[in-house]
Design a protein around this motif. Sequence first.
Motif, PDB file in Angstrom:
ATOM      1  N   ALA A   1       0.817  -1.221   0.000  1.00  0.00           N
ATOM      2  CA  ALA A   1       0.000   0.000   0.000  1.00  0.00           C
ATOM      3  C   ALA A   1       0.850   1.269   0.000  1.00  0.00           C
ATOM      4  O   ALA A   1       0.343   2.348  -0.325  1.00  0.00           O
ATOM      5  N   ILE A   2       2.130   1.158   0.294  1.00  0.00           N
ATOM      6  CA  ILE A   2       2.998   2.341   0.239  1.00  0.00           C
ATOM      7  C   ILE A   2       3.036   2.927  -1.175  1.00  0.00           C
ATOM      8  O   ILE A   2       3.248   4.116  -1.357  1.00  0.00           O
ATOM      9  N   VAL A   3       2.797   2.094  -2.168  1.00  0.00           N
ATOM     10  CA  VAL A   3       2.788   2.551  -3.559  1.00  0.00           C
ATOM     11  C   VAL A   3       1.737   3.653  -3.758  1.00  0.00           C
ATOM     12  O   VAL A   3       1.947   4.582  -4.538  1.00  0.00           O
ATOM     13  N   GLN A   4       0.622   3.560  -3.023  1.00  0.00           N
ATOM     14  CA  GLN A   4      -0.434   4.567  -3.131  1.00  0.00           C
ATOM     15  C   GLN A   4      -0.007   5.905  -2.537  1.00  0.00           C
ATOM     16  O   GLN A   4      -0.674   6.917  -2.748  1.00  0.00           O
ATOM     17  N   GLU A   5       1.097   5.933  -1.813  1.00  0.00           N
ATOM     18  CA  GLU A   5       1.591   7.147  -1.153  1.00  0.00           C
ATOM     19  C   GLU A   5       2.683   7.861  -1.954  1.00  0.00           C
ATOM     20  O   GLU A   5       3.154   8.913  -1.543  1.00  0.00           O
ATOM     21  N   LEU A   6       3.071   7.296  -3.089  1.00  0.00           N
ATOM     22  CA  LEU A   6       4.112   7.920  -3.907  1.00  0.00           C
ATOM     23  C   LEU A   6       3.621   9.244  -4.465  1.00  0.00           C
ATOM     24  O   LEU A   6       2.446   9.383  -4.819  1.00  0.00           O
ATOM     25  N   GLY A   7       4.526  10.209  -4.565  1.00  0.00           N
ATOM     26  CA  GLY A   7       4.198  11.485  -5.188  1.00  0.00           C
ATOM     27  C   GLY A   7       3.992  11.295  -6.682  1.00  0.00           C
ATOM     28  O   GLY A   7       4.286  10.226  -7.227  1.00  0.00           O
ATOM     29  N   PRO A   8       3.516  12.329  -7.371  1.00  0.00           N
ATOM     30  CA  PRO A   8       3.161  12.186  -8.792  1.00  0.00           C
ATOM     31  C   PRO A   8       4.309  11.777  -9.709  1.00  0.00           C
ATOM     32  O   PRO A   8       4.106  10.977 -10.625  1.00  0.00           O
ATOM     33  N   VAL A   9       5.504  12.277  -9.484  1.00  0.00           N
ATOM     34  CA  VAL A   9       6.631  11.938 -10.356  1.00  0.00           C
ATOM     35  C   VAL A   9       7.013  10.469 -10.165  1.00  0.00           C
ATOM     36  O   VAL A   9       7.126   9.713 -11.130  1.00  0.00           O
ATOM     37  N   MET A  10       7.186  10.060  -8.920  1.00  0.00           N
ATOM     38  CA  MET A  10       7.556   8.662  -8.672  1.00  0.00           C
ATOM     39  C   MET A  10       6.424   7.712  -9.037  1.00  0.00           C
ATOM     40  O   MET A  10       6.673   6.616  -9.544  1.00  0.00           O
ATOM     41  N   ALA A  11       5.180   8.110  -8.816  1.00  0.00           N
ATOM     42  CA  ALA A  11       4.043   7.254  -9.174  1.00  0.00           C
ATOM     43  C   ALA A  11       4.029   6.983 -10.678  1.00  0.00           C
ATOM     44  O   ALA A  11       3.802   5.852 -11.116  1.00  0.00           O
ATOM     45  N   ALA A  12       4.290   8.015 -11.465  1.00  0.00           N
ATOM     46  CA  ALA A  12       4.309   7.846 -12.927  1.00  0.00           C
ATOM     47  C   ALA A  12       5.445   6.908 -13.338  1.00  0.00           C
ATOM     48  O   ALA A  12       5.264   6.046 -14.207  1.00  0.00           O
ATOM     49  N   ARG A  13       6.577   7.037 -12.712  1.00  0.00           N
ATOM     50  CA  ARG A  13       7.714   6.164 -13.040  1.00  0.00           C
ATOM     51  C   ARG A  13       7.456   4.741 -12.577  1.00  0.00           C
ATOM     52  O   ARG A  13       7.841   3.785 -13.247  1.00  0.00           O
ATOM     53  N   PHE A  14       6.810   4.603 -11.435  1.00  0.00           N
ATOM     54  CA  PHE A  14       6.482   3.272 -10.926  1.00  0.00           C
ATOM     55  C   PHE A  14       5.573   2.538 -11.912  1.00  0.00           C
ATOM     56  O   PHE A  14       5.800   1.374 -12.233  1.00  0.00           O
ATOM     57  N   VAL A  15       4.545   3.207 -12.403  1.00  0.00           N
ATOM     58  CA  VAL A  15       3.610   2.585 -13.351  1.00  0.00           C
ATOM     59  C   VAL A  15       4.334   2.179 -14.635  1.00  0.00           C
ATOM     60  O   VAL A  15       4.018   1.146 -15.218  1.00  0.00           O
ATOM     61  N   ARG A  16       5.308   2.974 -15.058  1.00  0.00           N
ATOM     62  CA  ARG A  16       6.068   2.634 -16.271  1.00  0.00           C
ATOM     63  C   ARG A  16       6.908   1.374 -16.072  1.00  0.00           C
ATOM     64  O   ARG A  16       6.993   0.545 -16.978  1.00  0.00           O
ATOM     65  N   ILE A  17       7.556   1.234 -14.902  1.00  0.00           N
ATOM     66  CA  ILE A  17       8.435   0.075 -14.734  1.00  0.00           C
ATOM     67  C   ILE A  17       7.711  -1.163 -14.233  1.00  0.00           C
ATOM     68  O   ILE A  17       8.157  -2.276 -14.463  1.00  0.00           O
ATOM     69  N   ARG A  18       6.593  -0.943 -13.527  1.00  0.00           N
ATOM     70  CA  ARG A  18       5.816  -2.080 -13.009  1.00  0.00           C
ATOM     71  C   ARG A  18       4.330  -1.841 -13.270  1.00  0.00           C
ATOM     72  O   ARG A  18       3.545  -1.623 -12.362  1.00  0.00           O
ATOM     73  N   PRO A  19       3.927  -1.919 -14.532  1.00  0.00           N
ATOM     74  CA  PRO A  19       2.530  -1.631 -14.875  1.00  0.00           C
ATOM     75  C   PRO A  19       1.501  -2.522 -14.186  1.00  0.00           C
ATOM     76  O   PRO A  19       0.367  -2.128 -13.982  1.00  0.00           O
ATOM     77  N   GLY A  20       1.905  -3.700 -13.769  1.00  0.00           N
ATOM     78  CA  GLY A  20       0.986  -4.602 -13.066  1.00  0.00           C
ATOM     79  C   GLY A  20       1.035  -4.433 -11.568  1.00  0.00           C
ATOM     80  O   GLY A  20       0.411  -5.189 -10.836  1.00  0.00           O
ATOM     81  N   GLY A  21       1.766  -3.434 -11.105  1.00  0.00           N
ATOM     82  CA  GLY A  21       1.905  -3.206  -9.655  1.00  0.00           C
ATOM     83  C   GLY A  21       3.199  -3.780  -9.235  1.00  0.00           C
ATOM     84  O   GLY A  21       3.687  -3.941  -8.238  1.00  0.00           O
TER      85      GLY A  21
END
Length: 121
Positions: free
Chosen positions: A101-121
Motif C-alpha cells: 500500500a505504500i505505492v499509493q503514497e508515492l508522489g506524482p513523479v515517482m508514481a508515474a515512473r512506478f507505473v512505467r516500470i511495473r505496470p501490473g503493480g
Amino acid sequence: MTTTSPSVRLVSDLVTHIPEFRGAYESHVFSQGGVLPHVFFWDVVQNCVRSFLGEDPAAADWRRTLDFLEEQSARGELGVDEVIVTSFLNDLPYPHEPGYAIVQELGPVMAARFVRIRPGG
C-alpha cells in the motif's frame, strides 16, 4: 580533483536530510569499501517499508523518505533517476507482499515512473 557522481551525491544528501539513515550508511561504507548507491538503496527500501508498516519505531519516517525522493525525482537528474527507479521503486513490495500500500503514497513523479516500470503493480 574528484567529482562526486550524482548517484553518490543522492546517498549523501539522503543521509544529510534524514539522519536516521546514518547507521545504515556507515555500515554500508564499511562493508562495501565505499558508497554503492544501488546496494545502499536496498536498505532504504527495507527501512521505508518497515516504517510504513509500523514495524520499526527507530526507522526513518517513511513520509520524509518519500518526500525527499519525490523532490529528487522531480529534478530529472540522470544518475539520480536511475537509482530511484531501479533500486527504490522497482524494489518496493509487490501486490501480494506486506507494505504494498505504500505505492499509493508515492508522489506524482515517482508514481508515474512506478507505473512505467511495473505496470501490473
